[in-house]
Design a protein around this motif. Structure first.
Motif, PDB file in Angstrom:
ATOM      1  N   LYS A   1      33.398  35.127  49.381  1.00 47.90           N
ATOM      2  CA  LYS A   1      33.756  32.996  50.032  1.00 47.90           C
ATOM      3  C   LYS A   1      33.908  33.047  51.386  1.00 47.90           C
ATOM      4  O   LYS A   1      33.682  33.940  52.173  1.00 47.90           O
ATOM      5  N   LYS A   2      33.202  31.561  50.815  1.00 47.86           N
ATOM      6  CA  LYS A   2      32.628  31.304  52.651  1.00 47.86           C
ATOM      7  C   LYS A   2      34.061  30.846  53.658  1.00 47.86           C
ATOM      8  O   LYS A   2      34.387  30.287  53.191  1.00 47.86           O
ATOM      9  N   GLU A   3      33.415  31.453  55.091  1.00 45.73           N
ATOM     10  CA  GLU A   3      34.863  31.801  55.836  1.00 45.73           C
ATOM     11  C   GLU A   3      34.727  30.249  56.368  1.00 45.73           C
ATOM     12  O   GLU A   3      34.118  29.285  56.328  1.00 45.73           O
ATOM     13  N   VAL A   4      36.459  29.316  56.789  1.00 46.68           N
ATOM     14  CA  VAL A   4      36.578  28.358  56.815  1.00 46.68           C
ATOM     15  C   VAL A   4      36.527  28.800  58.348  1.00 46.68           C
ATOM     16  O   VAL A   4      36.705  29.219  58.855  1.00 46.68           O
ATOM     17  N   LYS A   5      35.566  27.427  58.956  1.00 41.89           N
ATOM     18  CA  LYS A   5      35.577  27.133  60.144  1.00 41.89           C
ATOM     19  C   LYS A   5      36.994  26.958  61.086  1.00 41.89           C
ATOM     20  O   LYS A   5      37.510  25.559  60.684  1.00 41.89           O
ATOM     21  N   LYS A   6      36.881  27.372  62.495  1.00 40.35           N
ATOM     22  CA  LYS A   6      37.622  27.526  63.559  1.00 40.35           C
ATOM     23  C   LYS A   6      37.212  26.285  64.065  1.00 40.35           C
ATOM     24  O   LYS A   6      36.966  26.694  65.504  1.00 40.35           O
ATOM     25  N   ALA A   7      37.241  25.604  63.685  1.00 45.92           N
ATOM     26  CA  ALA A   7      36.996  23.925  64.423  1.00 45.92           C
ATOM     27  C   ALA A   7      37.735  22.899  63.855  1.00 45.92           C
ATOM     28  O   ALA A   7      38.047  22.367  62.257  1.00 45.92           O
ATOM     29  N   PRO A   8      38.039  21.852  64.910  1.00 48.11           N
ATOM     30  CA  PRO A   8      38.321  20.505  64.455  1.00 48.11           C
ATOM     31  C   PRO A   8      37.782  19.480  64.344  1.00 48.11           C
ATOM     32  O   PRO A   8      36.770  19.942  63.499  1.00 48.11           O
ATOM     33  N   ALA A   9      38.165  18.482  63.045  1.00 52.30           N
ATOM     34  CA  ALA A   9      37.705  17.342  62.409  1.00 52.30           C
ATOM     35  C   ALA A   9      37.069  16.257  63.832  1.00 52.30           C
ATOM     36  O   ALA A   9      36.131  16.071  63.187  1.00 52.30           O
ATOM     37  N   LEU A  10      37.297  17.003  64.731  1.00 56.01           N
ATOM     38  CA  LEU A  10      36.361  15.705  66.086  1.00 56.01           C
ATOM     39  C   LEU A  10      36.369  16.128  67.014  1.00 56.01           C
ATOM     40  O   LEU A  10      37.550  16.954  68.148  1.00 56.01           O
ATOM     41  N   ARG A  11      35.325  16.615  67.579  1.00 57.49           N
ATOM     42  CA  ARG A  11      34.633  16.782  68.567  1.00 57.49           C
ATOM     43  C   ARG A  11      34.001  16.523  69.213  1.00 57.49           C
ATOM     44  O   ARG A  11      32.282  15.780  69.161  1.00 57.49           O
ATOM     45  N   PHE A  12      33.580  16.382  70.710  1.00 53.43           N
ATOM     46  CA  PHE A  12      32.695  16.033  71.927  1.00 53.43           C
ATOM     47  C   PHE A  12      31.616  16.972  71.636  1.00 53.43           C
ATOM     48  O   PHE A  12      31.759  17.820  70.879  1.00 53.43           O
ATOM     49  N   LYS A  13      30.225  15.778  72.023  1.00 51.22           N
ATOM     50  CA  LYS A  13      29.230  16.201  72.042  1.00 51.22           C
ATOM     51  C   LYS A  13      28.687  17.810  72.438  1.00 51.22           C
ATOM     52  O   LYS A  13      29.494  17.814  74.217  1.00 51.22           O
ATOM     53  N   GLY A  14      27.942  18.413  72.175  1.00 49.53           N
ATOM     54  CA  GLY A  14      27.629  20.037  72.507  1.00 49.53           C
ATOM     55  C   GLY A  14      28.436  21.041  72.776  1.00 49.53           C
ATOM     56  O   GLY A  14      27.912  21.615  73.201  1.00 49.53           O
ATOM     57  N   PHE A  15      29.087  20.561  71.833  1.00 51.84           N
ATOM     58  CA  PHE A  15      30.474  21.978  71.031  1.00 51.84           C
ATOM     59  C   PHE A  15      30.471  22.758  69.719  1.00 51.84           C
ATOM     60  O   PHE A  15      31.005  21.488  69.432  1.00 51.84           O
ATOM     61  N   THR A  16      30.225  23.549  69.469  1.00 50.73           N
ATOM     62  CA  THR A  16      29.596  24.165  68.434  1.00 50.73           C
ATOM     63  C   THR A  16      30.421  25.132  68.446  1.00 50.73           C
ATOM     64  O   THR A  16      30.577  25.784  66.702  1.00 50.73           O
ATOM     65  N   ASN A  17      30.775  26.417  68.904  1.00 48.47           N
ATOM     66  CA  ASN A  17      31.943  27.347  68.704  1.00 48.47           C
ATOM     67  C   ASN A  17      32.817  27.129  68.193  1.00 48.47           C
ATOM     68  O   ASN A  17      33.753  26.061  68.310  1.00 48.47           O
ATOM     69  N   ASP A  18      33.164  28.456  67.196  1.00 47.15           N
ATOM     70  CA  ASP A  18      34.374  28.157  66.657  1.00 47.15           C
ATOM     71  C   ASP A  18      35.390  28.327  68.320  1.00 47.15           C
ATOM     72  O   ASP A  18      35.599  29.178  68.724  1.00 47.15           O
ATOM     73  N   TRP A  19      36.855  27.638  67.673  1.00 42.39           N
ATOM     74  CA  TRP A  19      37.719  27.976  68.298  1.00 42.39           C
ATOM     75  C   TRP A  19      38.745  29.627  68.429  1.00 42.39           C
ATOM     76  O   TRP A  19      38.328  29.854  67.081  1.00 42.39           O
ATOM     77  N   GLU A  20      39.138  30.063  69.199  1.00 46.51           N
ATOM     78  CA  GLU A  20      39.931  31.621  69.152  1.00 46.51           C
ATOM     79  C   GLU A  20      40.514  31.612  68.853  1.00 46.51           C
ATOM     80  O   GLU A  20      41.249  30.839  69.911  1.00 46.51           O
ATOM     81  N   GLU A  21      41.870  32.061  67.952  1.00 39.96           N
ATOM     82  CA  GLU A  21      42.995  32.049  68.063  1.00 39.96           C
ATOM     83  C   GLU A  21      43.867  33.009  68.473  1.00 39.96           C
ATOM     84  O   GLU A  21      42.636  33.861  68.695  1.00 39.96           O
TER      85      GLU A  21
END
Length: 400
Positions: free
Chosen positions: A3-23
């Protein structure tokens, strides 16, 4: 196939930020310190240090003081992040002088992995989620263990700073609009006091140019026909209501939601229901005599009137002038109630109430002035409500 992993990122982000958020567990990246518990006799009317309590954030409680010299962890200074967890809860960034903080407040010390403004907004978003999950019906208890064990998602420090700075600017805009609104309301309060005569006086302190005559004392009942609204019974019966009807049904709840100026109504009364109430097809001045006792009301839509209202029919006064006079007079209806009990207004009491009023032209001038002021207040309130809704939306979309 995995199954494709769910990306840990919000729906709205500032340009230039693509990394997953860390729990992380919140307690791993922040420390929640309790203030000191005080006995009542330890709280002084004056002293070296103010004691910050929950009420000082929410209800403008008077300050208590202490002369105790305590360890650094018991003081809050300007810029510190704190969290009130008793009675009312939520984060704050302290903007005042150095104070001792009470046991019902946590000071939140942040590790190098957290930005202060971002953490404040993270805790605001968490508070919004807690409130929405209870539907406003349950008292929320927040414990230190709960806070420290919360799993939160956080981005790198640069993205945190962007988010924190953006939402802080939005908070500042909201605070600015709130101050403007509060100032306008205070100005109106001042004008009401000065543009209507004080007890026993025949003229007000402040008047428009060209008006010099004494105001005349009359009973309200000599200026209008006062009648009571009527309600079909039992009021829960669906046959009284019809969504397709062009006659609205005015309830007490509508008055508080629209501050007495009724431009839309949720419920509509059926043909059968209209036979059991009083229907107004033109704007009229009304007076609430139940729940929001003494609140003046104007219907700007076709309206069936509940029996919790009085209606002023065929008035010889100017409607907007009387709306403002009733607004000013509202606290004085309390004289008709027993201490601690609800006022029971009725048609006869209202008819016999004395009022001092000027000629019709001066009434029009005063009424028009206050209506413009009310419209300005309503405009600022709508702007403020819109900004708060925007902030709510950003909190939902900019956090995981």
């Amino acid at each position: 196939m995995n199954k494709k992993e769910v990306k840990k990122a919000p729906a709205l982000r500032f340009k230039g930020f693509t990394n997953d958020w860390e729990e992380r567990k919140l307690g791993e990246v922040a420390t929640f310190l309790n203030g000191r518990a005080y006995k009542q006799d330890e709280l002084l009317d004056s002293g070296k240090y103010k004691v910050l309590r929950v009420g000082n954030f929410y209800t403008n409680d008077s300050w208590y003081y202490s002369n105790m010299e305590l360890g650094d962890k018991y003081y809050v200074d300007k810029g510190d992040l704190v969290y009130t967890w008793s009675a009312t809860f939520g984060p704050h960034i302290w903007s005042g002088e150095k104070v001792i903080y009470h046991y019902h407040i946590w000071k939140v010390e942040l590790s190098k992995f957290l930005d202060r403004n971002f953490t404040f907004q993270l805790l605001e978003a968490d508070k919004a989620r807690l409130l929405s999950s209870t539907n406003g019906s349950t008292m929320i208890h927040v414990t230190k263990r709960d806070m420290e064990s919360k799993i939160v998602s956080i981005p790198n420090i640069d993205e945190q700073k962007q988010i924190g700075s953006f939402l802080k600017q939005l908070d500042n805009t909201i605070a600015l609009h709130q101050r403007k609104l509060d100032l306008l309301k205070e100005q109106k309060k001042g004008y009401l006091q000065k543009m209507f005569p004080k007890n026993g006086a025949k003229v007000p302190e402040l008047r428009f140019a060209g008006f010099t005559d004494d105001w005349e004392e009359r009973k309200l009942g000599s200026l209008t026909t006062v009648v009571r609204g009527a309600s079909p019974r039992p009021i829960q019966d669906p046959k009284w209501f019809d969504k397709e009807s062009d006659i609205g049904w005015l309830r007490i709840a509508d008055v508080t939601e629209q501050n007495g100026r009724i431009y839309h109504l949720e419920q509509h009364i059926s043909k059968l229901g209209q036979e059991k109430t009083r229907v107004l097809t033109e704007p009229h001045l009304l007076l609430s005599i139940a729940a929001t006792v003494g609140k003046p009301v104007v219907n700007y839509v076709k309206t069936g009137v509940h029996d919790g209202f009085l209606i002023f029919l065929n008035p010889t006064f100017e409607r907007e002038f009387m709306f403002q006079w009733l607004e000013m007079f509202r606290p004085k209806w309390q004289k008709y109630g027993q201490p601690g009990s609800q006022v029971n207004l009725n048609s006869e009491l209202v008819r016999n109430q004395k009022i001092v009023l000027p000629n019709y032209k001066e009434q029009q001038k005063i009424g028009s002035f206050f209506k413009q002021l009310d419209d300005t207040i309503a405009l600022h309130q709508r702007k403020l409500d819109l900004l708060k809704e925007q902030k709510k939306g950003f909190l939902q979309k900019m956090f995981v």
